[in-house]
Design a protein around this motif. Structure first.
Motif, mmCIF file in Angstrom:
data_model
loop_
_atom_site.group_PDB
_atom_site.id
_atom_site.type_symbol
_atom_site.label_atom_id
_atom_site.label_comp_id
_atom_site.label_asym_id
_atom_site.label_seq_id
_atom_site.Cartn_x
_atom_site.Cartn_y
_atom_site.Cartn_z
ATOM 1 N N PHE A 221 8.706 -3.364 10.986
ATOM 2 C CA PHE A 221 8.018 -2.624 9.934
ATOM 3 C C PHE A 221 8.977 -1.672 9.224
ATOM 4 C CE2 PHE A 221 4.519 -4.425 12.026
ATOM 5 C CZ PHE A 221 3.368 -4.250 11.271
ATOM 6 N N GLY A 222 8.808 -1.550 7.914
ATOM 7 C CA GLY A 222 9.635 -0.625 7.148
ATOM 8 C C GLY A 222 9.283 0.821 7.408
ATOM 9 N N GLU A 223 8.004 1.085 7.667
ATOM 10 C CA GLU A 223 7.530 2.444 7.953
ATOM 11 C C GLU A 223 6.669 2.419 9.215
ATOM 12 O OE1 GLU A 223 7.369 4.695 3.707
ATOM 13 O OE2 GLU A 223 5.686 3.350 4.095
ATOM 14 N N PRO A 224 7.308 2.359 10.382
ATOM 15 C CA PRO A 224 6.566 2.215 11.644
ATOM 16 C C PRO A 224 5.540 3.313 11.882
ATOM 17 C CG PRO A 224 8.910 1.843 11.987
ATOM 18 C CD PRO A 224 8.766 2.370 10.596
ATOM 19 N N ARG A 225 5.810 4.530 11.425
ATOM 20 C CA ARG A 225 4.902 5.647 11.698
ATOM 21 C C ARG A 225 3.559 5.499 10.977
ATOM 22 N NH1 ARG A 225 8.958 10.942 11.353
ATOM 23 N NH2 ARG A 225 10.335 10.309 13.087
ATOM 24 N N ARG A 226 3.495 4.641 9.978
ATOM 25 C CA ARG A 226 2.256 4.488 9.215
ATOM 26 C C ARG A 226 1.323 3.432 9.809
ATOM 27 N NH1 ARG A 226 3.171 4.006 2.892
ATOM 28 N NH2 ARG A 226 0.906 4.198 3.075
ATOM 29 N N VAL A 227 1.743 2.774 10.878
ATOM 30 C CA VAL A 227 0.876 1.772 11.501
ATOM 31 C C VAL A 227 -0.263 2.500 12.214
ATOM 32 C CG1 VAL A 227 0.741 -0.129 13.143
ATOM 33 C CG2 VAL A 227 2.835 0.222 11.800
ATOM 34 N N PRO A 228 -1.533 2.225 11.872
ATOM 35 C CA PRO A 228 -2.660 2.930 12.489
ATOM 36 C C PRO A 228 -2.738 2.663 13.993
ATOM 37 C CG PRO A 228 -3.353 1.739 10.517
ATOM 38 C CD PRO A 228 -1.966 1.275 10.843
ATOM 39 N N PRO A 229 -3.186 3.650 14.770
ATOM 40 C CA PRO A 229 -3.291 3.473 16.229
ATOM 41 C C PRO A 229 -4.166 2.291 16.621
ATOM 42 C CG PRO A 229 -3.553 5.787 15.637
ATOM 43 C CD PRO A 229 -3.534 5.021 14.360
ATOM 44 N N GLU A 230 -5.242 2.051 15.848
ATOM 45 C CA GLU A 230 -6.116 0.939 16.210
ATOM 46 C C GLU A 230 -5.414 -0.409 16.025
ATOM 47 O OE1 GLU A 230 -7.442 2.384 12.030
ATOM 48 O OE2 GLU A 230 -6.775 3.257 13.938
#
Length: 355
Positions: A221-230
């Motif tokens: 992913f280009g922005e791993p922190r934006r992946v939702p926890p669910e």
């Protein structure tokens, strides 16, 4: 040996993708995987999920285009990688997404041989299965979409069976490269040594599903922190189910070995030579932050395909259909709409030829 074009082709040197303005449905925060069933292919069966056509979001369904699409995942992925994109493209497509042999819910191939040629045969068989289904668009070519390993496989399918493919979408396809970093190269070439794939598979089996998923997100992913926890939890659950399959790790490692072996091919079997022969309209999609396959490959690939368009997605990594499904959908629909507009209004698409 790769027969790739030289590096340095600029994105400005190839035509840009046309982005569709067709209204798209709103996606829920967590869409469950589409249902599926086993489909016979040469040497066994593969699991295929289906996404039903919905028709236009804000207009009558009468006379609306209803075509068919097949989605092919990458190395270590599964049919569920296409869940969101298939939902968006359902405004135009009935969708099918397969688990390649040994991945997802598909059994391993006969004798455990994970070759690119075997994956190509499985995709051809599923394409023919899709075209045989009754209803609108029966017998017509299918829109083919592939990511990473699935992109390479889809390119080879389209070059060998153009009668089956209406358009081709390649999302960060795993094309052969001129050179890779020395350390990375040595690690990959070890997989060609007899016995090493089995050892690697055993070592991978000791990695916890949570650790595997988080490593995948950081890498892909280009922005791993934006992946939702669910989303992370959904991926972890899928990884747990996959860990229960005794062949899962071997499928990943041996498919990587098959991929490397394919890179050494020359002549007609080489993917770059095959790219030059493609007949369907083709969309090349690449994430600007792809850590697995150099984004510079995007314009190079699009420059050699006769009828190709390129779209580079800002801040996106290796899995554009997961990380940016709406932008990906608009690029795909833009290509399909343009191709439809270019066809003669009264010219029927020829039915698929059996071989």
């Amino acid at each position: 040996m790769s027969e790739a074009p030289p590096p340095g082709v600029a994105a400005a040197a190839v035509p840009a993708a046309h982005m569709s303005v067709t209204p798209l449905p709103a996606l829920p925060s967590l869409l469950p995987p589409w249902p599926g069933d086993q489909v016979p292919v040469r040497g066994g069966e593969v699991f295929v999920r289906t996404t039903p056509w919905t028709g236009p979001v804000d207009g009558p369904a009468d006379d609306a285009p209803r075509e068919r699409a097949l989605y092919v995942h990458g190395l270590g992925g599964a049919s569920t990688n296409w869940t969101d994109l298939a939902a968006l493209l359902a405004v135009r497509f009935d969708g099918w997404a397969l688990d390649l042999p040994g991945f997802g819910r598909s059994q391993p191939p006969a004798r455990g041989r994970y070759s690119i040629a075997g994956h190509v045969r499985a995709v051809v068989d599923v394409l023919e299965h899709v075209a045989r289904q009754p209803g609108e668009a029966a017998g017509q070519p299918v829109h083919l979409l592939g990511n990473s390993l699935g992109g390479l496989v889809s390119l080879l399918v389209a070059s060998r069976r153009p009668d089956l493919v209406a358009t081709l979408t390649l999302v960060s396809p795993a094309m052969p490269v001129y050179r890779v970093p020395p350390a990375f190269s040595r690690a990959l070439l070890l997989l060609l040594v007899p016995g090493i794939p089995s050892l690697a598979a055993r070592r991978m089996g000791g990695v916890a599903p949570e650790e595997s998923v988080r490593a995948m997100i950081r890498m892909c992913f280009g922005e791993p922190r934006r992946v939702p926890p669910e989303r992370i939890e959904q991926a972890v659950q899928e990884m747990r189910e996959r860990a229960e399959q005794p062949w899962a790790d071997a499928a990943l490692v041996r498919s990587m070995r098959g991929l490397i072996t394919s890179y050494l091919r020359v002549g007609a079997a080489n993917a770059w030579r095959a790219a030059r022969t493609l007949r369907p309209p083709t969309l090349v999609l690449w994430g600007a932050r792809d850590k697995l396959v150099d984004p510079a490959m995007g314009p190079r690939l699009a420059s050699v395909i006769p009828d190709a368009r390129l779209h580079v997605l800002d801040r996106i990594g290796h899995l554009a259909m997961l990380e940016a499904p709406e932008e990906t959908a608009r690029a795909v629909l833009g290509m399909v709409e343009t191709a439809a507009a270019c066809r003669e209004p009264d010219a029927a698409t020829p039915p698929i030829m059996r071989r």
